[in-house]
Design a protein around this motif. Structure first.
Motif: not given
Length: 516
Positions: A237, A256, A139-140, A254, A241
Motif C-alpha cells: 500500500d 486492494m 501493510s495492505g 490502487y 499511495w
C-alpha cells in the motif's frame, strides 16, 4: 548521522564486528526514507530522554528474503550472536519462522505502550504472545494501475487478482521477484490462501505469463506503473499511495481486492545476543510508542511528523486514526476494513522460502518458455473466437500451464525440510524440468485446437460445396422447364454461386490463419 552498510548475501556471512562509535545495529529491508526519519527522531528522543547521543548503523543486504538468508547464515556461523541488535521490517511470516529458529531475544515493552496495541487484526497476530516480535506498522496489498494508460489501450480496471490473468494484459503487468521482495512474496502467498493451492498456483502462473519483468525491488513496480512502462503492478500500500501522491489520483489508481487480501503487521524484533541490548530495547519501545507511530501517519513538516520523507503507512495504534483523522496522509483505517480472507500466518511462515523457490523456478526462471506457450494459446483462442468455434483443448492448455508439481499436503511436508540444501536443490531442479515440459505440452494442446479448427473449417467447406452443387443441380432442373431461363435462372444461379464463393473465401482465410 546515517551510517548504512551494504553487505553481499552471497558472500561469507559472519558476525558483524563491533564498532566503538556505533550504539545500535539494525538490519532491515526498509527504504532510505524510513531509515533516515526514524534515525533522526530516535536520536532526538534519546538525547532528550537519556541525555546521550546514539549512533545507528543500518545493514542493507537487499529485500526481506535477502535479510532472512543473511540472518540464517550468520547464526549458522556464530549461533550465540551475530553482532546485530534489531531485525526490522518484512511482514509477520518471517518473524514467526525466526522465532521458531530461536533467533530472537524476548522483550516485553511497557504496559503504557502495549495496552494501546490490539492482540490481532482480522485474525492475524499483532505481536508475539511471548514478546519476541511486535508489529510496528500495518501493510495492505493490492494492485496499482495507470488509469490513463488503461483508457488509452482499452484495458479493464482491475478488481481482483484473477483479473491479472486476462490475455489482454500480456506484457502489461509488473511484479517484483518474491525471492528478494517480502511484500511481493506476501501477495503470492495471499493468492495461494485466497484461491486454494491448485487454483492459486494456476492463477499465479497465468498472471506470471502476463508479467513483463521481475525486478528485485518492489519499489520499482509502482514507479514503472507511474511511468507507463506497465499498466498494472503488484504493490504494497505505501509504495502505491506514494506513487498516487506523486503522479495524481486522476492518473493512478490502487485497489486492494475485496475479500481476497489481508492487512498484516510489518514487524520488529531484537536478535539473540544483541550487543547493544539496552539501546535495542529502547528503540523497539520508541518505534511502538505514539511518537514513533505518528511518523508513519503524518505529512512531511507536520508537528510530530517526518521532516524530509513522506512515509504514509498505517500505524498499529487504533486510537491514532481518530486522533489524526483530519491531518493524516493515510487514506484508510485498517481497523475498520472488513476482509473475508482468513489468513493463516503460521502456514505462510512454514512455506515462506518454499513458495519463493516454487514460483522462482517455475515462473521466473522459466519465464521465456512460459510466455511463448501463453502467446501460442491466446493467439489460437483469438482465432477460434473469430471463427465462432470453441475447443476444449484451449482450456486444457491453460490448465496444463498452471499445473502443480505436488499437492498442498506434499508441499507442506517438503517445506518442513527446506533448510536441507540438498533436498531444496533437488526440488528446484525437478520443478524447472517439470515447468518446461508442461509448457511444451500446453503448446501441443494449442496446436491440437488449431487442428480441430482446420478440420472443422475444411468440413464446412466440403459441406458448402456439396450444398452448392445440389442447389445448382436443382436450379438447372427447374430452369429447363422455365421459358425465362436466360434472365431469371441466370440471376438465381449467380446468386448461389456468389454466396458460396464469398463464404468459402472467408473460411479459407481462417484456415490459412490457423495453419500459419
Amino acid at each position: 548521522m546515517l551510517l548504512t552498510t551494504t553487505l553481499a548475501v552471497s558472500g561469507v556471512v559472519g558476525i558483524v564486528q563491533a564498532n566503538p562509535d556505533v550504539d545500535l545495529v539494525i538490519i532491515t529491508p526498509h527504504w532510505e526514507g524510513i531509515r533516515k526519519e526514524y534515525e533522526a527522531a530516535f536520536e532526538a528522543y534519546y538525547l532528550e530522554t537519556f541525555g546521550d547521543i546514539v549512533n545507528i548503523q543500518w545493514l542493507d543486504v537487499g529485500g526481506t528474503s535477502d535479510v532472512i538468508k543473511y540472518v540464517d547464515s550468520a547464526f549458522e556461523a556464530t549461533p550465540e550472536s551475530i553482532g546485530i541488535d534489531v531485525f526490522w521490517g518484512g511482514g509477520v511470516d518471517p518473524f514467526i519462522a525466526a522465532k521458531e529458529k530461536g533467533q530472537f531475544q524476548a522483550y516485553e515493552v511497557s504496559e503504557a505502550v502495549l495496552s494501546k496495541i490490539p492482540a490481532t487484526i482480522a485474525g492475524v497476530p499483532m505481536y508475539d504472545p511471548d514478546y519476541t516480535w511486535y508489529g510496528s506498522a500495518l501493510s495492505g496489498f493490492g494492485i496499482i494501475y495507470n488509469k490513463a494508460l488503461l483508457e488509452l489501450e482499452g484495458l479493464p480496471v482491475p478488481e481482483t487478482w484473477e483479473d491479472l490473468t486476462d490475455p489482454q494484459l500480456k506484457g502489461w503487468v509488473g511484479s517484483a521477484d518474491p525471492r528478494h521482495s517480502g511484500s511481493t512474496h506476501m501477495m503470492y502467498e495471499i493468492i495461494l490462501q485466497a484461491y486454494g493451492w491448485e487454483e492459486g498456483v494456476k492463477l499465479a502462473t497465468l498472471m506470471g505469463a502476463n508479467i513483463k519483468s521481475f525486478p528485485s525491488s518492489s519499489s520499482a513496480v509502482p514507479k514503472s506503473v507511474g511511468a507507463g512502462d506497465v499498466a498494472y503492478g503488484l504493490a504494497i500500500d505505501f509504495y502505491a499511495w506514494s506513487e498516487v501522491s506523486k503522479v495524481g489520483a486522476d492518473k493512478i489508481g490502487y485497489v486492494m481486492p475485496s475479500g481476497l487480501t489481508v492487512i498484516n503487521p510489518d514487524s520488529i524484533a531484537i536478535l539473540k545476543g544483541a550487543p547493544n541490548l539496552e539501546v535495542a530495547q529502547r528503540f523497539v519501545e520508541y518505534a511502538l510508542s505514539e511518537a514513533g507511530q505518528k511518523l508513519w501517519m503524518l505529512d512531511v513538516g507536520a508537528e510530530g511528523g517526518p521532516t524530509d520523507y513522506l512515509l504514509g503507512r498505517m500505524c498499529v495504534i487504533p486510537s491514532l486514526f481518530d486522533e489524526l483523522a483530519d491531518i493524516t496522509v493515510v487514506p484508510i483505517n485498517p481497523f475498520e476494513v472488513e476482509s473475508s480472507l482468513d489468513y493463516d500466518a503460521d502456514l505462510g511462515s512454514i512455506r515462506y522460502s518454499f513458495v519463493n523457490d516454487l514460483f522462482g523456478s517455475m515462473v521466473i526462471d522459466s519465464h521465456e518458455d512460459l510466455v511463448a506457450a501463453w502467446v501460442d494459446i491466446i493467439a489460437t483462442e483469438s482465432t477460434l473466437e473469430e471463427a465462432g468455434i470453441t475447443s476444449m483443448n484451449i482450456e486444457a492448455a491453460k490448465d496444463k500451464l498452471g499445473e502443480v508439481p505436488l499437492s498442498s499436503a506434499e508441499a507442506l511436508a517438503a517445506a518442513e525440510d527446506w533448510s536441507d540444501a540438498e533436498i531444496r536443490n533437488e526440488y528446484i531442479s525437478e520443478w524447472h524440468t517439470f515447468a518446461l515440459e508442461k509448457y511444451d505440452s500446453a503448446t501441443g494442446l494449442a496446436a491440437a485446437a488449431r487442428t480441430e479448427l482446420s478440420t472443422q473449417l475444411r468440413s464446412e467447406r466440403e459441406a458448402l460445396i456439396a450444398q452448392y452443387e445440389a442447389q445448382l443441380d436443382e436450379v438447372k432442373a427447374q430452369t429447363q422447364n422455365n421459358l425465362y431461363m436466360g434472365l431469371g435462372g441466370g440471376l438465381v444461379v449467380g446468386a448461389v454461386i456468389g454466396y458460396a464463393i464469398a463464404y468459402y473465401m472467408s473460411r479459407k482465410s481462417e484456415v490459412a490463419a490457423v495453419e500459419a
